[in-house]
Design an enzyme around this catalytic site. Structure first.
Site, PDB file in Angstrom:
ATOM      1  N   HIS A  60       1.726 -14.391   5.788  1.00  0.00           N
ATOM      2  CA  HIS A  60       0.282 -14.219   5.694  1.00  0.00           C
ATOM      3  C   HIS A  60      -0.266 -14.831   6.954  1.00  0.00           C
ATOM      4  O   HIS A  60      -0.373 -16.039   7.069  1.00  0.00           O
ATOM      5  CB  HIS A  60      -0.281 -14.884   4.438  1.00  0.00           C
ATOM      6  CG  HIS A  60      -0.128 -14.020   3.235  1.00  0.00           C
ATOM      7  ND1 HIS A  60      -0.787 -12.813   3.121  1.00  0.00           N
ATOM      8  CD2 HIS A  60       0.634 -14.135   2.135  1.00  0.00           C
ATOM      9  CE1 HIS A  60      -0.445 -12.248   1.972  1.00  0.00           C
ATOM     10  NE2 HIS A  60       0.421 -13.022   1.363  1.00  0.00           N
TER      11      HIS A  60
ATOM     12  N   HIS B 244      -5.181  -9.045  -0.497  1.00  0.00           N
ATOM     13  CA  HIS B 244      -4.386  -8.324   0.489  1.00  0.00           C
ATOM     14  C   HIS B 244      -4.594  -9.008   1.831  1.00  0.00           C
ATOM     15  O   HIS B 244      -5.668  -9.501   2.106  1.00  0.00           O
ATOM     16  CB  HIS B 244      -4.929  -6.898   0.523  1.00  0.00           C
ATOM     17  CG  HIS B 244      -4.623  -6.197   1.786  1.00  0.00           C
ATOM     18  ND1 HIS B 244      -3.534  -5.386   1.907  1.00  0.00           N
ATOM     19  CD2 HIS B 244      -5.232  -6.207   2.980  1.00  0.00           C
ATOM     20  CE1 HIS B 244      -3.500  -4.921   3.133  1.00  0.00           C
ATOM     21  NE2 HIS B 244      -4.515  -5.402   3.805  1.00  0.00           N
TER      22      HIS B 244
END
Length: 324
Positions: A115, A38
């Site tokens: 990300h 995550h």
């Protein structure tokens, strides 16, 4: 090829699913413990978003924010899980929480992972995952595409088509969750379960709906509240009959982030709280009312993956397995 990675990232868990005892490969995958990864940076993006994701102001805001923050936060922040997909897969991670975006102002339909920083084309990431899966035929990944930014219909069609082109016959058809065991997947040679949280994917058999993988989010900075939340949501799990993600993750608050700029978020938010969270993870058990996918943050991924994978051994002890 110079290794600049921290020690301990190896491929010890590259074949962990394929190495499970036959009793476990015959169990529904929703009852096994699976480590996930995550990227908390994106939560911060969500928290500060001025408007809905697909509006122009939001896109402008994203672009500005990324350029301003890139130099300051990114170095410290992206320390969280800046491993490549291959490194994460080698470490045993099998669930990926993916947030994607078009690049504001760029012609064409290219899609990028958010990300930390725009830049990694989704296609490159998928190819990297696919080449791992081609080398490790008994490993299975969950790809959870749950946030989309600045994407219109053509972008979705582009991404869904790309997923089908890259993974081909490795993609598992949307089925009843309880029939999905490793044995079933191995027999069909399926290795990828894609969850696509957007109506565009509804009619496509290899795209699973988001409601089959709920990932309730505690949104708290306090470890005790997080753990209470994780317990409560696990207890409600059986009713849903789906896969389940336990997000063992504390939310950075804006003021925390400001301090984090100075001290490094990792030290500030995590070092103090990580033992609490990890001891919760270590105390879990998979199975009917237990954990399934667990994601955490700011952890040394190999250690985290080892702990989660080992929880599956608890399913082998006959005496505490209730007959059904």
């Amino acid at each position: 090829d110079m290794k600049t990675r921290p020690a301990g990232i190896g491929n010890v868990n590259a074949n962990w699913m394929g190495s499970l005892p036959s009793k476990l490969s015959a169990m529904p995958l929703k009852h096994l413990a699976v480590p996930g990864s995550h990227d908390s940076f994106t939560y911060w993006v969500d928290v500060h978003a001025p408007v809905g994701p697909d509006q122009k102001a939001y896109v402008k805001y994203l672009a500005t924010m990324f350029s301003v923050l890139a130099k300051k936060v990114m170095v410290k922040w992206s320390m969280t899980q800046n491993l490549t997909f291959k490194e994460q897969l080698d470490a045993g991670i099998r669930y990926f929480d993916l947030r994607v975006s078009s690049k504001p102002g760029e012609p064409g339909n290219e899609i990028y992972f958010i990300h930390g920083l725009f830049g990694h084309k989704v296609k490159d990431g998928l190819l990297e995952i696919n080449s791992f899966l081609s080398r490790h035929r008994k490993e299975v990944v969950f790809l959870d595409f749950n946030h989309y930014y600045a994407m219109d219909a053509e972008h979705h069609v582009y991404l869904i088509t790309m997923l089908q082109e890259v993974f081909g016959s490795k993609l598992c058809n949307n089925s009843a969750v309880e029939v999905i065991t490793l044995d079933f997947l191995w027999e069909k040679k399926y290795q990828v379960i894609v969850f696509y949280h957007h109506p565009t994917a509804q009619s496509i058999p290899v795209m699973w709906p988001g409601n089959k993988i709920p990932a309730p989010w505690a949104n708290t900075t306090e470890p005790s509240k997080l753990i209470q939340f994780l317990e409560t949501t696990l207890n409600e799990r059986a009713k849903q009959g789906s896969f389940h993600v336990s997000q063992a993750i504390l939310t950075p608050r804006p003021n925390t982030v400001a301090k984090g700029l100075v001290w490094g978020l990792r030290n500030y938010l995590v070092e103090r709280n990580l033992p609490t969270i990890m001891s919760w993870v270590e105390a879990q058990r998979p199975g009917v009312d237990g954990v399934n996918i667990i994601t955490s943050d700011f952890v040394e991924l190999t250690d985290f993956a080892n702990i989660v994978i080992k929880l599956n051994n608890l399913l082998l002890s006959e005496h505490d397995h209730k007959p059904r």
